[in-house]
Design a protein around this motif. Structure first.
Motif, PDB file in Angstrom:
ATOM      1  N   PRO A  88       0.048 -29.449  29.477  1.00 54.16           N
ATOM      2  CA  PRO A  88      -0.364 -28.077  29.160  1.00 54.16           C
ATOM      3  C   PRO A  88      -1.806 -27.988  28.666  1.00 54.16           C
ATOM      4  CG  PRO A  88       1.870 -28.424  28.421  1.00 54.16           C
ATOM      5  CD  PRO A  88       1.357 -29.773  28.872  1.00 54.16           C
ATOM      6  N   GLU A  89      -2.270 -28.984  27.934  1.00 51.79           N
ATOM      7  CA  GLU A  89      -3.639 -28.973  27.438  1.00 51.79           C
ATOM      8  C   GLU A  89      -4.691 -29.154  28.529  1.00 51.79           C
ATOM      9  OE1 GLU A  89      -1.793 -32.911  25.810  1.00 51.79           O
ATOM     10  OE2 GLU A  89      -1.117 -30.900  26.365  1.00 51.79           O
ATOM     11  N   ASP A  90      -4.258 -29.451  29.764  1.00 51.93           N
ATOM     12  CA  ASP A  90      -5.179 -29.530  30.894  1.00 51.93           C
ATOM     13  C   ASP A  90      -5.451 -28.151  31.483  1.00 51.93           C
ATOM     14  OD1 ASP A  90      -5.449 -32.385  30.897  1.00 51.93           O
ATOM     15  OD2 ASP A  90      -3.499 -32.535  31.891  1.00 51.93           O
ATOM     16  N   THR A  91      -4.733 -27.151  31.017  1.00 55.98           N
ATOM     17  CA  THR A  91      -4.918 -25.786  31.499  1.00 55.98           C
ATOM     18  C   THR A  91      -6.344 -25.322  31.212  1.00 55.98           C
ATOM     19  OG1 THR A  91      -2.591 -25.180  31.238  1.00 55.98           O
ATOM     20  CG2 THR A  91      -4.187 -23.387  31.235  1.00 55.98           C
ATOM     21  N   ALA A  92      -7.056 -24.931  32.265  1.00 54.37           N
ATOM     22  CA  ALA A  92      -8.452 -24.527  32.139  1.00 54.37           C
ATOM     23  C   ALA A  92      -8.992 -24.120  33.495  1.00 54.37           C
ATOM     24  CB  ALA A  92      -9.292 -25.682  31.583  1.00 54.37           C
ATOM     25  N   GLN A 116     -17.706 -20.239  40.527  1.00 50.33           N
ATOM     26  CA  GLN A 116     -16.570 -19.478  40.018  1.00 50.33           C
ATOM     27  C   GLN A 116     -15.518 -20.375  39.371  1.00 50.33           C
ATOM     28  OE1 GLN A 116     -17.187 -16.374  39.684  1.00 50.33           O
ATOM     29  NE2 GLN A 116     -16.369 -15.228  41.423  1.00 50.33           N
ATOM     30  N   GLY A 117     -15.502 -21.641  39.750  1.00 44.97           N
ATOM     31  CA  GLY A 117     -14.509 -22.561  39.231  1.00 44.97           C
ATOM     32  C   GLY A 117     -13.162 -22.357  39.909  1.00 44.97           C
ATOM     33  N   THR A 118     -12.215 -23.236  39.590  1.00 44.18           N
ATOM     34  CA  THR A 118     -10.870 -23.107  40.121  1.00 44.18           C
ATOM     35  C   THR A 118      -9.891 -23.252  38.961  1.00 44.18           C
ATOM     36  OG1 THR A 118      -9.315 -23.916  41.818  1.00 44.18           O
ATOM     37  CG2 THR A 118     -10.677 -25.581  40.701  1.00 44.18           C
ATOM     38  N   ARG A 119      -8.925 -22.368  38.889  1.00 35.35           N
ATOM     39  CA  ARG A 119      -8.026 -22.300  37.747  1.00 35.35           C
ATOM     40  C   ARG A 119      -6.830 -23.241  37.881  1.00 35.35           C
ATOM     41  NH1 ARG A 119      -7.374 -18.376  33.881  1.00 35.35           N
ATOM     42  NH2 ARG A 119      -8.765 -16.977  35.047  1.00 35.35           N
ATOM     43  N   VAL A 120      -6.621 -24.032  36.842  1.00 31.19           N
ATOM     44  CA  VAL A 120      -5.477 -24.925  36.761  1.00 31.19           C
ATOM     45  C   VAL A 120      -4.616 -24.472  35.588  1.00 31.19           C
ATOM     46  CG1 VAL A 120      -4.684 -27.276  36.266  1.00 31.19           C
ATOM     47  CG2 VAL A 120      -6.676 -26.901  37.750  1.00 31.19           C
TER      48      VAL A 120
END
Length: 124
Positions: A88-92, A116-120
């Motif tokens: 869960p802490e990899d969420t970013a 823009q990045g990519t959401r995980v």
């Protein structure tokens, strides 16, 4: 000059895996060290991993060491980040950037314009 496009992010359960891609549609990345950075909700952007120009050396944040693998293909102007055993802490939101060549020391972004990045999102 550099126009990075990140992709591959998704919603996954803890323990899952993802492979992120970063493609430069502008200048060639052939002569640049590269890195992945992420920004979690309510936190500052932090370095995740970086890789040397040749791809022979790399560095990882302690929090992802042993779980993530960075790689590159200069002919394709592409940077990859393979992530497994996600937590869960990899969420970013994950971003890529050129970096200083001192990858043996740390990962320092040098881009003037973030993509823009990519959401995980890692959640059950």
């Amino acid at each position: 000059q550099f126009q990075f496009v990140e992709s591959g992010g998704d919603l996954v359960q803890p323990g899952g895996s993802l492979r992120l891609s970063c493609v430069s549609s502008g200048d060639s990345v052939e002569y640049y060290a590269l890195g992945w950075f992420r920004q979690a909700p309510g936190k500052e952007r932090e370095a995740v991993s970086c890789i040397s120009v040749s791809g022979r050396s790399s560095k990882y944040a302690d929090s992802v060491k042993g779980r993530f693998t960075i790689s590159r293909d200069n002919a394709k102007n592409t940077l990859w980040l393979e992530m497994n055993d996600l937590r869960p802490e990899d969420t970013a939101i994950y971003y890529c950037s050129t970096t200083l060549r001192s990858v043996s020391v740390n990962c320092v972004a040098t881009t003037d314009s973030w993509g823009q990045g990519t959401r995980v999102t890692v959640s059950s």
